[in-house]
Design a protein around this motif. Structure first.
Motif, PDB file in Angstrom:
ATOM      1  N   GLU A 132       0.818  -1.209   0.000  1.00  0.00           N
ATOM      2  CA  GLU A 132       0.000   0.000   0.000  1.00  0.00           C
ATOM      3  C   GLU A 132       0.853   1.261   0.000  1.00  0.00           C
ATOM      4  O   GLU A 132       0.386   2.329  -0.419  1.00  0.00           O
ATOM      5  CB  GLU A 132      -0.915   0.013   1.227  1.00  0.00           C
ATOM      6  CG  GLU A 132      -1.850  -1.179   1.343  1.00  0.00           C
ATOM      7  CD  GLU A 132      -2.937  -1.160   0.275  1.00  0.00           C
ATOM      8  OE1 GLU A 132      -3.060  -0.147  -0.449  1.00  0.00           O
ATOM      9  OE2 GLU A 132      -3.650  -2.176   0.161  1.00  0.00           O
ATOM     10  N   LEU A 133       2.131   1.144   0.464  1.00  0.00           N
ATOM     11  CA  LEU A 133       3.024   2.288   0.458  1.00  0.00           C
ATOM     12  C   LEU A 133       3.382   2.697  -0.967  1.00  0.00           C
ATOM     13  O   LEU A 133       3.417   3.889  -1.294  1.00  0.00           O
ATOM     14  CB  LEU A 133       4.293   1.949   1.244  1.00  0.00           C
ATOM     15  CG  LEU A 133       5.388   3.026   1.261  1.00  0.00           C
ATOM     16  CD1 LEU A 133       4.951   4.220   2.090  1.00  0.00           C
ATOM     17  CD2 LEU A 133       6.694   2.441   1.791  1.00  0.00           C
ATOM     18  N   TYR A 134       3.653   1.706  -1.816  1.00  0.00           N
ATOM     19  CA  TYR A 134       4.114   1.997  -3.174  1.00  0.00           C
ATOM     20  C   TYR A 134       2.973   2.073  -4.196  1.00  0.00           C
ATOM     21  O   TYR A 134       3.142   2.668  -5.263  1.00  0.00           O
ATOM     22  CB  TYR A 134       5.120   0.926  -3.619  1.00  0.00           C
ATOM     23  CG  TYR A 134       6.283   0.766  -2.673  1.00  0.00           C
ATOM     24  CD1 TYR A 134       7.286   1.716  -2.607  1.00  0.00           C
ATOM     25  CD2 TYR A 134       6.359  -0.330  -1.810  1.00  0.00           C
ATOM     26  CE1 TYR A 134       8.357   1.579  -1.720  1.00  0.00           C
ATOM     27  CE2 TYR A 134       7.421  -0.475  -0.929  1.00  0.00           C
ATOM     28  CZ  TYR A 134       8.414   0.468  -0.886  1.00  0.00           C
ATOM     29  OH  TYR A 134       9.455   0.336  -0.020  1.00  0.00           O
ATOM     30  N   ALA A 135       1.832   1.463  -3.869  1.00  0.00           N
ATOM     31  CA  ALA A 135       0.734   1.410  -4.848  1.00  0.00           C
ATOM     32  C   ALA A 135       0.258   2.786  -5.298  1.00  0.00           C
ATOM     33  O   ALA A 135       0.054   3.010  -6.506  1.00  0.00           O
ATOM     34  CB  ALA A 135      -0.427   0.604  -4.270  1.00  0.00           C
ATOM     35  N   PRO A 136       0.065   3.779  -4.400  1.00  0.00           N
ATOM     36  CA  PRO A 136      -0.397   5.104  -4.882  1.00  0.00           C
ATOM     37  C   PRO A 136       0.589   5.773  -5.825  1.00  0.00           C
ATOM     38  O   PRO A 136       0.189   6.442  -6.781  1.00  0.00           O
ATOM     39  CB  PRO A 136      -0.565   5.910  -3.586  1.00  0.00           C
ATOM     40  CG  PRO A 136      -0.722   4.897  -2.515  1.00  0.00           C
ATOM     41  CD  PRO A 136       0.110   3.744  -2.928  1.00  0.00           C
TER      42      PRO A 136
END
Length: 555
Positions: A289-293
């Protein structure tokens, strides 16, 4: 290419409420990410410990997952609403600006490239439509790309500081590569937009000049030119797509490596017993979720780049100085009894090229002056100047002793009967197209120009609907109705007739010229003609060559 264009955001102030709602939804979405990770980790850790997860936890997890999905839908829906408002405002600003632009008053052969009409049309339609991705997806995703990583890093630091340090070290790699890829994307996107603008301009020129091209047998050559321009646009589009796919693969690789580093570290420390299963699961679920955006932001950047490039061009067109004459204040009565209108040393430039160069011209009441010369000589620009649609770069236009700029534009134009080079019929009856809301002798004016002959043969006569969606008329029939419109009003003091005999056979042309002679007494008539032979009815012939006064033509 800047991802946040200040000029565009200033014009989006009406949509700031919607964009603010997107930010609020983004905060809730970031909190939902944390809640989902904590709930899943708690349920799994309890299961491994032999404890049955409570029904309340499972229900809460369902609510959080459903809420997160709903927030994603709401973010895009609100973004689309904001996009619709901004797109509508941009189109209206562009239309208002271009209707007042001097280039739009100049004809194709004198303004060059149709006053960029093809590019303007492309920008107003396809370009503005591309802004939907920018406002509906890119800007909301930009908010998520800021809020979610900060929230995830804060939560991870509280649960496992070691993993937070790894995340903090690897996270900047994605923005760095995004900037590098974005610099290349800017150049490729600009090339693609320029190729599309060239294709639009050329296609518009070909469509408008189709009768001439067919008459000279140049249709096949233009088809080859359009095919070559289309191929150029296809090639630039494929370069942008290849870059998009490559950037996606690079960012996915970086995110995968970073996630693997966190997972390996957690696995080793989980075996050593330095981290609990629940904490490890929370961090492991939060890491993607840290890298997904950021990865999603990179994908949306490519989708929004076209709209942003078009928006910058649109704003350039809107903000450009229209060089429009200032409205005068002299009312109509003082300017009615004028004797002559004069152009004194008038110079008009288009893109640093002189369209008119120190031109002198006088048109007196009661005389017909024919302005002749080759295509591109500047004849139609003279009409635009007299109509007040364009301002001279040098020289003056006077009505007797008054400058044209000092007169009320609306009052001045009420004295003018104008036949443009490309007359337009509006959707309505033939009667309405001739009267244009004024009380005139419709049938008498139509009879003068010969329009009465074919109008009476129409099924509904003067009540026949013409124009867009109505009864189709030939170019010659359209010109005769437009000429009847110009001659119908008896209160006009100046007639500007741009090639009134174009598209007419010799018999119809003679009839039109006779009608002009009958309408001339008491009026000043400027007859713009391409060939001197058609100006035989004139009292005086003025030749224009390359925007300058040519040699006198005997009458």
């Amino acid at each position: 290419m800047r991802s946040l264009d200040r000029r565009l955001l200033r014009r989006a102030r009406g949509a700031f409420v919607a964009l603010g709602a997107d930010v609020a939804f983004g905060v809730l979405a970031a909190l939902a990410v944390l809640a989902q990770a904590v709930l899943i980790a708690t349920i799994v850790a309890d299961a491994f410990a032999g404890r049955s997860p409570g029904g309340a936890l499972l229900l809460l997890l369902v609510v959080v997952v459903a809420g997160r999905s709903g927030l994603s839908t709401a973010i895009e829906a609100v973004g689309r609403r904001a996009a619709g408002r901004v797109m509508s405002d941009l189109r209206m600003d562009l239309i208002r600006r271009r209707l007042r632009a001097p280039d739009m008053a100049a004809p194709a052969d004198e303004a060059g490239e149709e006053g960029e009409a093809g590019e303007v049309a492309t920008a107003a339609v396809q370009g503005v439509d591309a802004l939907e991705s920018y406002f509906a997806r890119y800007l909301p995703q930009l908010a998520l790309a800021v809020l979610v990583p900060v929230t995830v890093l804060t939560c991870t630091a509280l649960v496992d500081p070691v993993s937070a340090v790894i995340m903090l070290v690897t996270l900047p790699l994605i923005p760095i590569f995004m900037v590098l890829i974005g610099q290349v994307t800017e150049a490729r996107t600009r090339e693609r937009w320029q190729a599309l603008a060239r294709l639009s301009n050329h296609f518009l020129d070909v469509v408008r000049g189709l009768p001439t091209l067919r008459a000279w047998g140049r249709g096949a050559a233009q088809a080859e030119r359009i095919a070559a321009t289309s191929e150029e646009y296809r090639a630039t589009t494929m370069r942008v797509l290849r870059l998009s796919f490559l950037s996606g693969a690079v960012l996915d690789f970086l995110a995968t490596i970073a996630t693997a580093l966190v997972a390996v570290s957690l696995g080793i420390r989980l075996v050593d017993g330095t981290v609990t299963l629940r904490a490890a699961l929370i961090v492991l679920l939060l890491t993607p979720e840290l890298y997904a955006p950021l990865r999603a932001l990179a994908a949306q950047y490519h989708a929004a780049a076209d709209g942003l490039a078009a928006a910058q061009r649109i704003i350039d067109l809107i903000d450009a100085d229209p060089a429009r004459p200032e409205a005068g204040r002299l009312p109509c009565p003082p300017c009615l009894p004028w004797r002559a209108v004069r152009l004194n040393g008038v110079t008009v430039r288009h893109r640093s090229r002189p369209v008119l160069d120190r031109l002198d011209l006088e048109i007196g009441r009661g005389e017909i002056v024919a302005l002749v010369g080759p295509s591109g000589a500047g004849k139609s620009t003279v009409a635009a100047l007299l109509l007040g649609l364009r301002r001279p770069d040098a020289g003056t236009i006077t009505v007797d002793s008054r400058t044209l700029d000092s007169l009320d534009p609306a009052a001045w134009r009420r004295q003018i009967g104008w036949l443009p080079q490309r007359p337009t019929l509006f959707r309505g009856t033939v009667h309405d197209n001739i009267t244009m809301g004024a009380r005139v002798q419709v049938e008498a004016a139509a009879a003068l120009t010969g329009a009465d002959d074919f109008v009476r043969d129409l099924r509904h006569g003067y009540d026949t609907v013409v124009g867009p969606g109505g009864r189709g008329l030939s170019a010659g029939e359209t010109r005769r109705i437009a000429l009847a419109r110009a001659l119908a009003r008896q209160d006009t003091r100046l007639l500007i007739l741009d090639e009134p005999t174009a598209h007419l056979d010799s018999g119809a042309a003679r009839r039109v010229l006779e009608a002009i002679k009958q309408a001339a007494p008491g009026r000043a008539v400027l007859l713009i003609e391409h060939h001197p032979d058609a100006a035989a009815i004139a009292d005086r012939i003025v030749r224009v060559e390359n925007g300058k006064n040519g040699k006198p033509v005997p009458t």
